[in-house]
Write a protein that holds these residues in place. Sequence first.
Motif, mmCIF file in Angstrom:
data_model
loop_
_atom_site.group_PDB
_atom_site.id
_atom_site.type_symbol
_atom_site.label_atom_id
_atom_site.label_comp_id
_atom_site.label_asym_id
_atom_site.label_seq_id
_atom_site.Cartn_x
_atom_site.Cartn_y
_atom_site.Cartn_z
ATOM 1 N N VAL A 175 0.622 -1.126 -0.024
ATOM 2 C CA VAL A 175 -0.015 0.027 -0.063
ATOM 3 C C VAL A 175 0.775 1.428 0.079
ATOM 4 C CG1 VAL A 175 -1.528 1.271 1.496
ATOM 5 C CG2 VAL A 175 -2.037 -0.861 1.049
ATOM 6 N N ASN A 176 1.854 1.373 0.828
ATOM 7 C CA ASN A 176 2.553 2.599 0.915
ATOM 8 C C ASN A 176 3.904 2.541 0.271
ATOM 9 O OD1 ASN A 176 0.463 3.924 2.605
ATOM 10 N ND2 ASN A 176 1.418 2.469 4.268
ATOM 11 N N VAL A 177 4.387 1.467 -0.304
ATOM 12 C CA VAL A 177 5.532 1.481 -1.160
ATOM 13 C C VAL A 177 5.058 0.996 -2.489
ATOM 14 C CG1 VAL A 177 7.241 0.670 0.663
ATOM 15 C CG2 VAL A 177 5.860 -0.986 -0.448
ATOM 16 N N ASP A 178 5.791 1.652 -3.504
ATOM 17 C CA ASP A 178 5.489 1.491 -4.936
ATOM 18 C C ASP A 178 6.031 0.348 -5.628
ATOM 19 O OD1 ASP A 178 3.877 2.704 -6.654
ATOM 20 O OD2 ASP A 178 5.397 4.087 -7.391
ATOM 21 N N LEU A 179 5.964 -0.903 -4.995
ATOM 22 C CA LEU A 179 6.520 -2.158 -5.489
ATOM 23 C C LEU A 179 5.489 -2.509 -6.462
ATOM 24 C CD1 LEU A 179 7.878 -3.385 -2.256
ATOM 25 C CD2 LEU A 179 9.278 -2.368 -4.218
ATOM 26 N N ASN A 180 5.959 -3.566 -7.668
ATOM 27 C CA ASN A 180 5.021 -4.273 -8.610
ATOM 28 C C ASN A 180 4.452 -5.475 -7.707
ATOM 29 O OD1 ASN A 180 5.653 -2.353 -10.599
ATOM 30 N ND2 ASN A 180 7.893 -3.482 -10.796
ATOM 31 N N VAL A 181 3.315 -5.713 -8.242
ATOM 32 C CA VAL A 181 2.734 -6.850 -7.268
ATOM 33 C C VAL A 181 2.306 -7.755 -8.277
ATOM 34 C CG1 VAL A 181 0.646 -7.719 -5.880
ATOM 35 C CG2 VAL A 181 1.963 -5.245 -5.466
ATOM 36 N N LEU A 182 2.411 -9.266 -8.178
ATOM 37 C CA LEU A 182 1.928 -10.272 -9.127
ATOM 38 C C LEU A 182 1.013 -11.068 -8.265
ATOM 39 C CD1 LEU A 182 2.149 -11.971 -11.817
ATOM 40 C CD2 LEU A 182 4.060 -13.152 -10.481
ATOM 41 N N ILE A 183 -0.323 -11.046 -8.610
ATOM 42 C CA ILE A 183 -1.167 -11.967 -8.182
ATOM 43 C C ILE A 183 -1.662 -13.035 -8.801
ATOM 44 C CG2 ILE A 183 -3.844 -11.671 -7.052
ATOM 45 C CD1 ILE A 183 -3.351 -8.681 -7.184
ATOM 46 N N ALA A 249 -2.962 5.809 -17.651
ATOM 47 C CA ALA A 249 -2.702 5.490 -16.264
ATOM 48 C C ALA A 249 -1.377 6.062 -15.755
ATOM 49 C CB ALA A 249 -2.475 3.789 -16.262
ATOM 50 N N ASP A 250 -0.868 7.015 -16.346
ATOM 51 C CA ASP A 250 0.296 7.634 -15.841
ATOM 52 C C ASP A 250 -0.083 8.332 -14.602
ATOM 53 O OD1 ASP A 250 2.719 8.909 -15.947
ATOM 54 O OD2 ASP A 250 2.438 10.441 -17.381
ATOM 55 N N GLY A 251 0.873 8.140 -13.577
ATOM 56 C CA GLY A 251 0.715 8.324 -12.094
ATOM 57 C C GLY A 251 -0.153 7.628 -11.329
ATOM 58 N N GLY A 252 -0.623 6.546 -12.094
ATOM 59 C CA GLY A 252 -1.341 5.596 -11.213
ATOM 60 C C GLY A 252 -1.220 4.056 -11.501
ATOM 61 N N THR A 253 -2.199 3.254 -11.699
ATOM 62 C CA THR A 253 -1.743 1.901 -11.817
ATOM 63 C C THR A 253 -2.427 1.264 -13.161
ATOM 64 O OG1 THR A 253 -2.005 1.791 -9.327
ATOM 65 C CG2 THR A 253 -2.137 -0.448 -10.745
ATOM 66 N N LEU A 254 -1.705 0.214 -13.852
ATOM 67 C CA LEU A 254 -2.129 -0.503 -14.844
ATOM 68 C C LEU A 254 -2.304 -1.964 -14.402
ATOM 69 C CD1 LEU A 254 -3.032 -0.517 -17.820
ATOM 70 C CD2 LEU A 254 -0.903 -1.226 -18.405
ATOM 71 N N PHE A 255 -3.418 -2.581 -14.343
ATOM 72 C CA PHE A 255 -3.572 -3.894 -14.024
ATOM 73 C C PHE A 255 -3.639 -4.721 -15.287
ATOM 74 C CE2 PHE A 255 -6.689 -7.377 -12.978
ATOM 75 C CZ PHE A 255 -5.776 -8.304 -12.105
ATOM 76 N N LEU A 256 -2.536 -5.447 -15.582
ATOM 77 C CA LEU A 256 -2.543 -6.396 -16.572
ATOM 78 C C LEU A 256 -3.107 -7.847 -16.128
ATOM 79 C CD1 LEU A 256 1.015 -5.570 -17.974
ATOM 80 C CD2 LEU A 256 -1.437 -4.984 -18.906
ATOM 81 N N ASP A 257 -4.191 -8.258 -16.529
ATOM 82 C CA ASP A 257 -4.929 -9.617 -16.122
ATOM 83 C C ASP A 257 -4.465 -10.365 -17.154
ATOM 84 O OD1 ASP A 257 -6.308 -11.325 -14.851
ATOM 85 O OD2 ASP A 257 -8.362 -10.371 -15.251
ATOM 86 N N GLN A 288 8.333 7.687 -25.202
ATOM 87 C CA GLN A 288 7.679 8.429 -24.116
ATOM 88 C C GLN A 288 7.898 8.340 -22.861
ATOM 89 O OE1 GLN A 288 4.149 10.081 -25.349
ATOM 90 N NE2 GLN A 288 5.223 10.179 -27.422
ATOM 91 N N HIS A 289 7.469 9.097 -22.018
ATOM 92 C CA HIS A 289 8.135 9.016 -20.693
ATOM 93 C C HIS A 289 6.911 8.602 -19.620
ATOM 94 C CE1 HIS A 289 12.186 8.656 -20.984
ATOM 95 N NE2 HIS A 289 12.224 9.798 -21.916
ATOM 96 N N VAL A 290 6.774 7.913 -18.697
ATOM 97 C CA VAL A 290 5.621 7.689 -17.956
ATOM 98 C C VAL A 290 6.039 6.882 -16.604
ATOM 99 C CG1 VAL A 290 5.186 5.070 -18.744
ATOM 100 C CG2 VAL A 290 3.263 6.566 -18.483
ATOM 101 N N ASP A 291 5.056 7.367 -15.669
ATOM 102 C CA ASP A 291 5.333 6.823 -14.485
ATOM 103 C C ASP A 291 4.027 6.089 -13.893
ATOM 104 O OD1 ASP A 291 5.842 6.189 -11.593
ATOM 105 O OD2 ASP A 291 4.983 8.163 -11.089
ATOM 106 N N VAL A 292 4.062 4.655 -14.329
ATOM 107 C CA VAL A 292 2.915 3.865 -13.963
ATOM 108 C C VAL A 292 3.504 2.433 -13.020
ATOM 109 C CG1 VAL A 292 3.108 2.433 -16.003
ATOM 110 C CG2 VAL A 292 1.072 2.473 -14.989
ATOM 111 N N ARG A 293 2.420 2.343 -12.070
ATOM 112 C CA ARG A 293 2.814 1.118 -11.282
ATOM 113 C C ARG A 293 1.977 -0.149 -12.164
ATOM 114 N NH1 ARG A 293 0.726 -0.097 -5.108
ATOM 115 N NH2 ARG A 293 2.278 -1.424 -4.643
ATOM 116 N N ILE A 294 2.619 -1.200 -12.205
ATOM 117 C CA ILE A 294 1.993 -2.351 -13.062
ATOM 118 C C ILE A 294 1.624 -3.278 -11.983
ATOM 119 C CG2 ILE A 294 2.419 -4.301 -14.740
ATOM 120 C CD1 ILE A 294 2.791 -1.815 -16.415
ATOM 121 N N THR A 295 0.574 -3.611 -11.754
ATOM 122 C CA THR A 295 -0.025 -4.843 -11.233
ATOM 123 C C THR A 295 -0.448 -5.853 -12.239
ATOM 124 O OG1 THR A 295 -0.784 -3.269 -9.534
ATOM 125 C CG2 THR A 295 -1.351 -5.839 -9.377
ATOM 126 N N ALA A 296 0.080 -7.372 -11.861
ATOM 127 C CA ALA A 296 -0.265 -8.294 -12.922
ATOM 128 C C ALA A 296 -0.879 -9.588 -12.219
ATOM 129 C CB ALA A 296 0.919 -8.599 -13.661
#
Length: 468
Positions: A175-183, A249-257, A288-296
């Motif tokens: 929640v409080n750290v910007d790590l990638n997550v694999l579900i 999703a710049d600044g936010g999260t992209l969820f790759l199902d 192009q530059h982008v700051d997105v967190r990827i959750t997969a």
Amino acid sequence: MRNLITIDKIEHTPEYEAYLRQLPQELLLKIVENAFAEIFVNDKDGRVVYVNPSSMRYHGLQPEELVGKASGEIKRGIWEPHSFAEVMEKKCPIVTENMYYITHKSLMSVNIPVFDADGEIELVISTAMDYVTRTDLSYRTSEKSIVSSDSDFSDEVIGSGEAFKACLKKLEKAVNVDLNVLILGESGTGKSFLAETLHRHSLRRNKPFFAINCAAIPENLLESELFGYVPGAFTGADPKGRTGLIKNADGGTLFLDEIGELSLPLQAKILDVLENKRYIPVGGNAFQHVDVRITAATNQNLIELIKQKKFRSDLYWRLNIIKVTIPPLRERKEDIILLANYFLKKNNQKYGTSKLFDKKMMYLISDYDWPGNIRQLKNAIERLVVYSEHMILEEELFWEYLREEGEVPAGPAQKKTYNLEEIKRDLVNEVYTKYKSSRKLAEVIGVSQSTANRLIQKYIRGEDAPDD
Ligand SMILES: Nc1ncnc2c1ncn2[C@@H]1O[C@H](COP(=O)(O)OP(=O)(O)OP(=O)(O)O)[C@@H](O)[C@H]1O
């Protein structure tokens, strides 16, 4: 379990009596209607004269469905024991341990007679209250839920089994750290739901959340969906070009199902986004530059795909910083009833109904394996609510559902029969074998520690134990 207790009548000073008598009815109503504990009042003939809204949490019925009814008219099987007759006979307060079958709770209920000037019982007032959890506090949908002081998910994510709680604990770390997550997890276990919940609690919560199912879109389209394209990139493309989901999703999260379905070239582009925060749109030649967190998420075995050279190991390790594997519903039976009750409540709200499960239906639901996991359970409960013509959901509808799903052979003769003893024995055996602890048994099946001990004595050790 029943206990007699004594409660001394409180004598007030005349001044305080006078103060009480002038309290406006509106204020008194506000107090009882907003009390967190259940307040349930019968008159001397056993007719229900008042029920406060809190009691809905325990027995699942609206106050309007109870007021004016005689105790005997209220369907048995909703809660037990009914202590009114005993209070009338013994003329003293009685404490009972009530089992509320619909909501699967076991609570201490205190039943107190109130006497008139001639010493006759005028009212019997019953109160009960359970341990407070934040989920309970959301019982009034019209009001804001109580704000919790920490950032855990328990307000909105249903599930209390140990394995599932361990998943939530891991996710909460992200929640409080910007790590990638694999579900990881089977279809319908809630991977997308948890990814979105994580985003809503994360540091990026005020930025967009986008989700895309990589298996649902052909590869050539998927690349432009994800990375966008420049003007004139290909025939038929929008002449102005198009922004892809990564940029949106710049600044936010992209969820790759279903990330396991991503082709190797697209995996390389995603890796570049993760490592260098950059990408090239389709047909373009500049980064192009982008700051997105990827959750997969995936329900495939990625290690196996790596061995088959279908998945890049560097992407796997990059995504795998926090890995959460959601157990299938059949491995967290304790959550089935919680989820079923939650979906029942949601559907009752949606369709304006007050449908209920009885004990047998609860057993059938928790005994089934739910191969389609939470998605299947959610849809099945909605179907039961819609198809049922009675307040108590008919068992036959569930069998019909299973037959349609090809889970049981047709015909009533094939039905498995259950009785309450079997149900109790199976449940106690299953939970106690897993946890080997009476405290845990009490917690999981929602009874007191003393009841759990009696159940262990009876069903595990085969000793005589008094019935509840
Ligand atoms: N813990 C939960 N509490 C309440 N509802 C849930 C929970 N988990 C999942 N759901 C609901 O169950 C349904 C299925 O969940 P979801 O789509 O997230 O599953 P999934 O694992 O992503 O499935 P798939 O792999 O097929 O994409 C959704 O409607 C979701 O809202």
